[in-house]
Design a protein around this motif. Structure first.
Motif, mmCIF file in Angstrom:
data_model
loop_
_atom_site.group_PDB
_atom_site.id
_atom_site.type_symbol
_atom_site.label_atom_id
_atom_site.label_comp_id
_atom_site.label_asym_id
_atom_site.label_seq_id
_atom_site.Cartn_x
_atom_site.Cartn_y
_atom_site.Cartn_z
ATOM 1 N N ALA A 1 0.829 -1.206 0.000
ATOM 2 C CA ALA A 1 0.000 0.000 0.000
ATOM 3 C C ALA A 1 0.867 1.261 0.000
ATOM 4 O O ALA A 1 0.568 2.209 -0.711
ATOM 5 C CB ALA A 1 -0.933 0.009 1.198
ATOM 6 N N ALA A 2 1.939 1.260 0.774
ATOM 7 C CA ALA A 2 2.800 2.440 0.846
ATOM 8 C C ALA A 2 3.483 2.729 -0.482
ATOM 9 O O ALA A 2 3.769 3.880 -0.790
ATOM 10 C CB ALA A 2 3.861 2.252 1.938
ATOM 11 N N SER A 3 3.694 1.710 -1.290
ATOM 12 C CA SER A 3 4.349 1.920 -2.584
ATOM 13 C C SER A 3 3.346 2.103 -3.715
ATOM 14 O O SER A 3 3.731 2.244 -4.871
ATOM 15 C CB SER A 3 5.279 0.744 -2.900
ATOM 16 O OG SER A 3 4.544 -0.459 -3.009
ATOM 17 N N GLY B 1 2.774 -1.594 9.502
ATOM 18 C CA GLY B 1 2.315 -1.271 8.153
ATOM 19 C C GLY B 1 1.507 0.006 8.125
ATOM 20 O O GLY B 1 1.615 0.810 7.193
ATOM 21 N N TRP B 2 0.677 0.216 9.152
ATOM 22 C CA TRP B 2 -0.092 1.457 9.258
ATOM 23 C C TRP B 2 0.838 2.665 9.317
ATOM 24 O O TRP B 2 0.619 3.656 8.614
ATOM 25 C CB TRP B 2 -0.992 1.413 10.500
ATOM 26 C CG TRP B 2 -1.548 2.752 10.850
ATOM 27 C CD1 TRP B 2 -2.636 3.371 10.301
ATOM 28 C CD2 TRP B 2 -1.024 3.666 11.810
ATOM 29 N NE1 TRP B 2 -2.818 4.607 10.859
ATOM 30 C CE2 TRP B 2 -1.827 4.811 11.796
ATOM 31 C CE3 TRP B 2 0.067 3.629 12.684
ATOM 32 C CZ2 TRP B 2 -1.593 5.911 12.611
ATOM 33 C CZ3 TRP B 2 0.299 4.717 13.491
ATOM 34 C CH2 TRP B 2 -0.532 5.843 13.455
ATOM 35 N N LEU B 3 1.873 2.576 10.132
ATOM 36 C CA LEU B 3 2.820 3.685 10.258
ATOM 37 C C LEU B 3 3.540 3.944 8.942
ATOM 38 O O LEU B 3 3.661 5.091 8.505
ATOM 39 C CB LEU B 3 3.828 3.416 11.378
ATOM 40 C CG LEU B 3 4.869 4.503 11.606
ATOM 41 C CD1 LEU B 3 4.207 5.836 11.952
ATOM 42 C CD2 LEU B 3 5.832 4.080 12.699
ATOM 43 N N GLY C 1 -0.434 8.082 3.153
ATOM 44 C CA GLY C 1 -1.745 7.443 3.176
ATOM 45 C C GLY C 1 -2.602 7.946 4.326
ATOM 46 O O GLY C 1 -2.122 8.603 5.249
ATOM 47 N N TYR C 2 -3.870 7.638 4.258
ATOM 48 C CA TYR C 2 -4.832 8.045 5.285
ATOM 49 C C TYR C 2 -5.511 6.798 5.831
ATOM 50 O O TYR C 2 -5.928 5.927 5.067
ATOM 51 C CB TYR C 2 -5.889 8.984 4.687
ATOM 52 C CG TYR C 2 -6.886 9.471 5.693
ATOM 53 C CD1 TYR C 2 -6.592 10.540 6.533
ATOM 54 C CD2 TYR C 2 -8.118 8.856 5.826
ATOM 55 C CE1 TYR C 2 -7.506 10.979 7.475
ATOM 56 C CE2 TYR C 2 -9.044 9.287 6.766
ATOM 57 C CZ TYR C 2 -8.727 10.355 7.582
ATOM 58 O OH TYR C 2 -9.628 10.800 8.519
ATOM 59 N N SER C 3 -5.651 6.715 7.147
ATOM 60 C CA SER C 3 -6.270 5.572 7.807
ATOM 61 C C SER C 3 -7.159 6.040 8.938
ATOM 62 O O SER C 3 -6.866 7.047 9.591
ATOM 63 C CB SER C 3 -5.204 4.637 8.386
ATOM 64 O OG SER C 3 -4.318 4.200 7.396
ATOM 65 N N ALA C 4 -8.220 5.303 9.164
ATOM 66 C CA ALA C 4 -9.117 5.569 10.290
ATOM 67 C C ALA C 4 -9.932 4.310 10.546
ATOM 68 O O ALA C 4 -9.995 3.418 9.699
ATOM 69 C CB ALA C 4 -10.036 6.744 9.988
ATOM 70 N N PRO D 1 -3.372 2.222 17.993
ATOM 71 C CA PRO D 1 -3.030 0.803 18.136
ATOM 72 C C PRO D 1 -3.597 0.135 19.383
ATOM 73 O O PRO D 1 -3.742 -1.077 19.412
ATOM 74 C CB PRO D 1 -1.500 0.798 18.173
ATOM 75 C CG PRO D 1 -1.098 2.052 17.484
ATOM 76 C CD PRO D 1 -2.182 3.050 17.795
ATOM 77 N N VAL D 2 -3.952 0.898 20.415
ATOM 78 C CA VAL D 2 -4.495 0.296 21.638
ATOM 79 C C VAL D 2 -5.965 -0.078 21.504
ATOM 80 O O VAL D 2 -6.485 -0.830 22.318
ATOM 81 C CB VAL D 2 -4.289 1.215 22.862
ATOM 82 C CG1 VAL D 2 -2.810 1.392 23.157
ATOM 83 C CG2 VAL D 2 -4.976 2.551 22.667
ATOM 84 N N ASN D 3 -6.660 0.436 20.476
ATOM 85 C CA ASN D 3 -8.063 0.068 20.236
ATOM 86 C C ASN D 3 -8.094 -1.240 19.461
ATOM 87 O O ASN D 3 -7.571 -1.324 18.354
ATOM 88 C CB ASN D 3 -8.784 1.162 19.445
ATOM 89 C CG ASN D 3 -8.940 2.441 20.218
ATOM 90 O OD1 ASN D 3 -8.685 2.491 21.403
ATOM 91 N ND2 ASN D 3 -9.343 3.488 19.543
ATOM 92 N N LEU D 4 -8.729 -2.238 20.015
ATOM 93 C CA LEU D 4 -8.758 -3.560 19.395
ATOM 94 C C LEU D 4 -10.078 -3.857 18.690
ATOM 95 O O LEU D 4 -10.291 -4.958 18.199
ATOM 96 C CB LEU D 4 -8.474 -4.635 20.443
ATOM 97 C CG LEU D 4 -7.154 -4.493 21.185
ATOM 98 C CD1 LEU D 4 -6.980 -5.615 22.193
ATOM 99 C CD2 LEU D 4 -5.984 -4.436 20.227
ATOM 100 N N THR D 5 -10.968 -2.868 18.610
ATOM 101 C CA THR D 5 -12.238 -3.028 17.919
ATOM 102 C C THR D 5 -12.457 -1.833 16.993
ATOM 103 O O THR D 5 -11.779 -0.820 17.101
ATOM 104 C CB THR D 5 -13.418 -3.117 18.907
ATOM 105 O OG1 THR D 5 -13.482 -1.902 19.656
ATOM 106 C CG2 THR D 5 -13.279 -4.302 19.841
ATOM 107 N N GLY D 6 -13.401 -1.968 16.089
ATOM 108 C CA GLY D 6 -13.767 -0.840 15.233
ATOM 109 C C GLY D 6 -13.238 -0.933 13.824
ATOM 110 O O GLY D 6 -13.526 -0.080 12.998
#
Length: 72
Positions: A2-4, A23-25, A32-35, A44-49
């Protein structure tokens, strides 16, 4: 990948940081944009959603609308 720029969207439903945090970092540092699926910022501490990653915020919103918003 994704980063490339070799893929446009990443969906993670199970959020275990060791599976995606690095990978997110990398994706974020490449512009890139993530949410979470609901649009809240990724932590990273949220394990749901869930997590949706896209090339930019506009693409993220389009993917979220097309993929995660109920029809009706």
């Amino acid at each position: 990948m994704a980063a490339s720029g070799h893929c446009h969207l990443l969906f993670y439903n199970k959020l275990m940081p060791w599976d995606h945090a690095a990978g997110w970092l990398l994706h974020r540092e490449a512009g890139g944009y993530s949410a979470h699926f609901d649009g809240s910022p990724y932590k990273p501490v949220n394990l749901t959603g869930g997590l949706l990653c896209a090339p930019d915020e506009e693409s993220w919103h389009a993917a979220q609308q097309a993929s995660l918003t109920p029809a009706g």
